[in-house]
Design an enzyme around this catalytic site. Structure first.
Site, short mmCIF file in Angstrom:
data_model
loop_
_atom_site.label_atom_id
_atom_site.label_comp_id
_atom_site.label_asym_id
_atom_site.label_seq_id
_atom_site.Cartn_x
_atom_site.Cartn_y
_atom_site.Cartn_z
CB VAL A 79 -1.05 -0.81 1.08
CG1 VAL A 79 -1.71 1.49 1.12
CG2 VAL A 79 -2.19 -1.37 1.07
CB ALA A 124 4.76 2.65 0.89
CE LYS A 125 5.63 -1.41 8.39
NZ LYS A 125 6.16 -0.65 8.94
N GLY A 126 4.45 -3.38 3.32
CA GLY A 126 3.56 -4.08 2.98
C GLY A 126 3.35 -5.46 3.83
CG ASP A 165 7.31 -3.41 10.31
OD1 ASP A 165 7.28 -3.24 10.33
OD2 ASP A 165 6.17 -4.83 10.88
#
Ligand code: NAD
Length: 433
Positions: A79, A124-126, A165
């Site tokens: 995202v 953002a992050k995934g 992460d």
């Protein structure tokens, strides 16, 4: 010796974002804090709609034949929340309960975080909903390469730069860089949190925990505390929690309680954070560490202490346990550890809360330094990295504290106000809004 983290620390099997009955989902939590600050800034509805929602959400299928002979199909998410201030930036999490709601919430937090510390990135992050703890290294490598192949079109050193992460590490980043490189040529600046041997930055591994303790140092004066008077409880003893514990102990504080996904322990006399880290790295269990008493996770939160550092997962401090907290200051190492209901309870109890978007920004700040070093093809010394990190964290803390004091609001609201203002200003200047 390798600089790749291959410690046998068990992967995190607890829920990725535990929900307390009746409380909000991770995305609703992120939106709640955004709306509180946006209301205070009197942000128009159309502006809120632009900066409050994600620019792009990618979901891909990741089929992998595992050692059991069957093909398992996982979902991978990326995202990109807001890129007004620079390339999208944020970690990738491997956890069986990862879903779009959680990734979306964490992407939004990254937008505010990079703006609060004023580094030139968006948010953002995934994530991939893979049970990381059950996978072999070969399976994780296949999953990682397949994920990068499928999202590579939206990545790039000037587009979107992933990082580690929960349950991903320097090794995962090495596979990502290698896979991206097959398609695009040598591109170290495509991910951060890499092994030092592949262009990682000195100081990156400790950076988030170090930033947490830099916030503690900034808060000491107003709290009339000294490190020597400080008893510390750490929830989650992974990368962030163990580095924060080791650094604050070296300043003179005493660690009196620690937990991980498998248990919680206490010791009035103090738990040596360095020895505990070594014990876990050698495959030992937290509850078997010498000289500690086993307690429940909720008892851990109720321990008498001055500083509480949640450094596990989101939503673990909720309406059902916030009232038991004895700490004077809570510094959020984890992302989204405190639900809005718990935040209100802590506020009423007078607990001083340093929010995640400020407190755990040290990681992304040193990721920024790693990206800069990769683009320059020039390595900085660890002392240089830590000094520059200190300058940025101190400035950000002081800016947020000044805003909190001038607006008479908690640090969390002040931090969101500062972050949202910067993102709106960039979006407006570009002509988006
Ligand atoms: P990690 O996987 O290294 O460590 C997580 C720790 O939490 C482990 O010790 C795990 O056993 C423990 N844990 C899991 N569930 C728990 C529970 N229910 N109770 C107590 N402990 C529990 O992950 P990390 O990189 O240290 O990240 C921790 C948090 O910090 C996450 O919320 C992450 O998003 C956030 N964060 C990390 C970074 C970073 O640079 N690593 C940067 C910013 C924010």
């Amino acid at each position: 010796m390798t600089d790749i983290d291959q410690s046998p620390r068990a992967a995190n099997l607890a829920p990725s974002a535990p929900a307390h009955a009746g409380e909000l989902s991770p995305y609703e939590i992120a939106q709640h804090y955004f709306q509180v600050a946006a209301d205070r800034l009197e942000l128009a509805d159309d502006v809120r709609a632009v900066v409050g929602s994600a620019y792009r959400e990618v979901q891909v299928q990741i089929p992998v034949r595992r050692a059991d002979g069957r093909i398992h199909v996982y979902s991978g998410y990326r995202v990109q929340h807001n890129g007004a201030r620079g390339p999208y930036k944020g970690g990738i999490r491997y956890h069986h309960e990862v879903d779009l709601d959680e990734v979306r919430s964490l992407a939004a937090l990254m937008t505010w975080k990079t703006a609060i510390v004023d580094i030139p990135f968006g948010g953002a992050k995934g994530g991939v909903n893979v049970p990381a703890g059950e996978c072999t290294q070969d399976e994780l490598q296949q999953i990682t390469r397949s994920f990068i192949d499928k999202i590579s079109k939206v990545l790039g050193p000037t587009r979107d730069i992933p990082a580690p992460d929960v349950n991903t590490n320097a090794q995962t980043m090495a596979w990502m860089m290698d896979e991206y490189g097959k398609l695009n040529g040598y591109t170290p600046a495509i991910v951060t949190g890499k092994p030092i041997s592949l262009g990682g930055s000195l100081g990156r591994e400790a950076a988030t925990g170090r930033g947490v303790i830099m916030c503690f140092s900034e808060a000491l004066e107003s709290l009339k505390l000294t490190p020597e008077d400080t008893r510390v409880v750490v929830q989650g003893f992974g990368n962030v929690g163990s580095w924060a514990a080791r650094i604050v102990q070296d300043m003179g504080a005493r660690i009196v309680g620690v937990s991980d996904a498998f248990g919680a322990v206490q010791s009035e006399a103090g738990i040596d954070a360095h020895a505990l880290h070594a014990h876990l790295a050698e495959g030992g269990k937290l509850v078997e560490f010498p000289g500690v008493d086993t307690i429940t996770p909720d008892e851990l939160l109720g321990l008498e202490c001055e500083l509480l550092i949640p450094a596990a997962l989101g939503g673990l401090i909720h309406a059902g346990n916030a009232d038991t907290i004895q700490a004077r200051v809570l510094i959020e190492g984890a992302n989204g550890p405190t639900t809005p209901a718990a935040d209100a309870i802590l506020h009423d109890k007078g607990v001083f809360v340093v929010p995640d978007v400020l407190a755990n920004a040290g990681g992304v700040v040193v990721s920024y330094f790693e990206w800069v070093q990769n683009l320059q093809h020039f390595r900085w010394s660890e002392a240089d990295v830590n000094e520059r990190l200190g300058t940025i964290m101190s400035r950000a803390y002081q800016e947020v504290a000044a805003r909190a004091s001038s607006d008479a609001v908690p640090l969390r609201t002040a931090a969101f106000e500062v972050g949202i203002e910067r993102v709106v200003a960039a979006a407006r200047t570009r002509g988006y809004i």
